[in-house]
Write a protein that holds these residues in place. Structure first.
Motif: not given
Length: 325
Positions: A149-176
């Protein structure tokens, strides 16, 4: 600059708001959880309760905004396809439509490197190696469609990030998740836990998002984001358990047997339409069995990205706030 952050009341969202306000941005914190949202408010932050799956709600919230960070998503390994589709695909298109209508200067979309998942070792994966199709689970499928979808809207200046394995205080997924399994049976290991993995302190992801907003080179690009510290899975677990002062208890599992069990469980759950996540899925099995590391050379070169917190520092910070984390 005024930035709207979707998913602002979620784990990553709160860190994005903190990073942006620390650098004098004005923020519109957009999210569904009013209780958490009100705690974010100050002279630089205005909370707007809403759901981007509703186009009128996100369109109205974007009025007067310069840029958008779309961090909101349904992020889990199991669930109904319609839920993933509506939130991650339709919701993303709603954000894009609203950005187009209000001529937003830049949209930063938070995707996921789970789209690379496969039953094989993969080292230093570059952004261009992403598959065009991966039906391993509905989350992955929806993220690939959202990127399209991002690629289809070429008139919207966009950046895509793919962050790997997020963890930290407040994590509700990986560490728990890991700690729950550890408490019941011990940390599951395949191949002695020697597979190389990338994880990322959530503070570093927030930094990469701010840099994406600021870098003129970022528009139209996709970036992997990690801590740039690939390590054996067991090494990270050892350090985590030591800092938490928990027993280093492990259980060695046979991969072929567990693959058969995972495949059978997925088929059973799908047939019976069980929405609760199976104890093992093929996706989690791949994470625990195969090496996967990402190249972040493009992010370092074009964003000037350098992680500000090491994995060890992130683990110590998490442990210092445990069990409140």
């Amino acid at each position: 600059m005024k930035v709207l952050v979707t998913g602002a009341t979620g784990f990553l969202g709160k860190y994005i708001v903190e990073e942006l306000t620390a650098h004098q941005y004005q923020v519109v914190a957009f999210g569904r959880n009013e209780r958490i949202g009100r705690t974010l408010e100050n002279d630089q932050v205005r909370f707007v309760q809403g759901d981007f799956v509703s186009y009128p709600e996100i369109e109205q919230a974007l009025a007067g905004v310069d840029a958008v960070v779309h961090a909101g998503a349904l992020s889990t390994v199991w669930g109904k396809w319609e839920d993933f589709y509506q939130t991650n695909v339709v919701g993303t298109e709603n954000v894009l439509k609203a950005c187009r209508k209000h001529a937003i200067q830049k949209l930063v979309f938070i995707s996921s490197p789970s789209i690379y998942a496969a039953a094989k070792d993969q080292l230093s994966i570059e952004e261009t190696e992403a598959p065009t199709k991966n039906d391993l689970n509905f989350y992955i499928k929806s993220k690939i469609l959202a990127e399209n979808k991002i690629k289809q809207y070429r008139d919207v200046p966009s950046v895509v990030l793919r962050p790997r394995g997020l963890f930290g205080v407040g994590d509700t997924s990986i560490i728990p998740r890991l700690l729950r399994v550890h408490q019941k049976i011990g940390m599951p290991l395949f191949n002695g836990g020697q597979q190389l993995v990338d994880v990322t302190c959530v503070e570093n992801v927030a930094l990469a998002i701010r840099l994406s907003l600021e870098s003129p080179l970022a528009t139209g690009q996709t970036y992997n984001i990690t801590n740039d510290e690939p390590q054996p899975f067991k090494q990270i677990l050892d350090e985590l358990l030591q800092e938490l002062q928990l027993e280093q208890k492990y259980i060695s599992l046979p991969y072929p047997v567990m693959y058969g069990i995972s495949a059978s469980l997925e088929k059973l759950y799908q047939t019976l339409r069980i929405t609760k996540e199976p104890i093992f899925t093929k996706y989690t099995l791949y994470l625990l069995r195969y090496s996967q590391t990402l190249s972040i050379e493009r992010a370092k070169r074009e964003l000037g990205y350098r992680p500000k917190m090491t994995i060890s520092e992130g683990i110590k910070k998490y442990a210092a706030n445990y069990p409140e984390s």
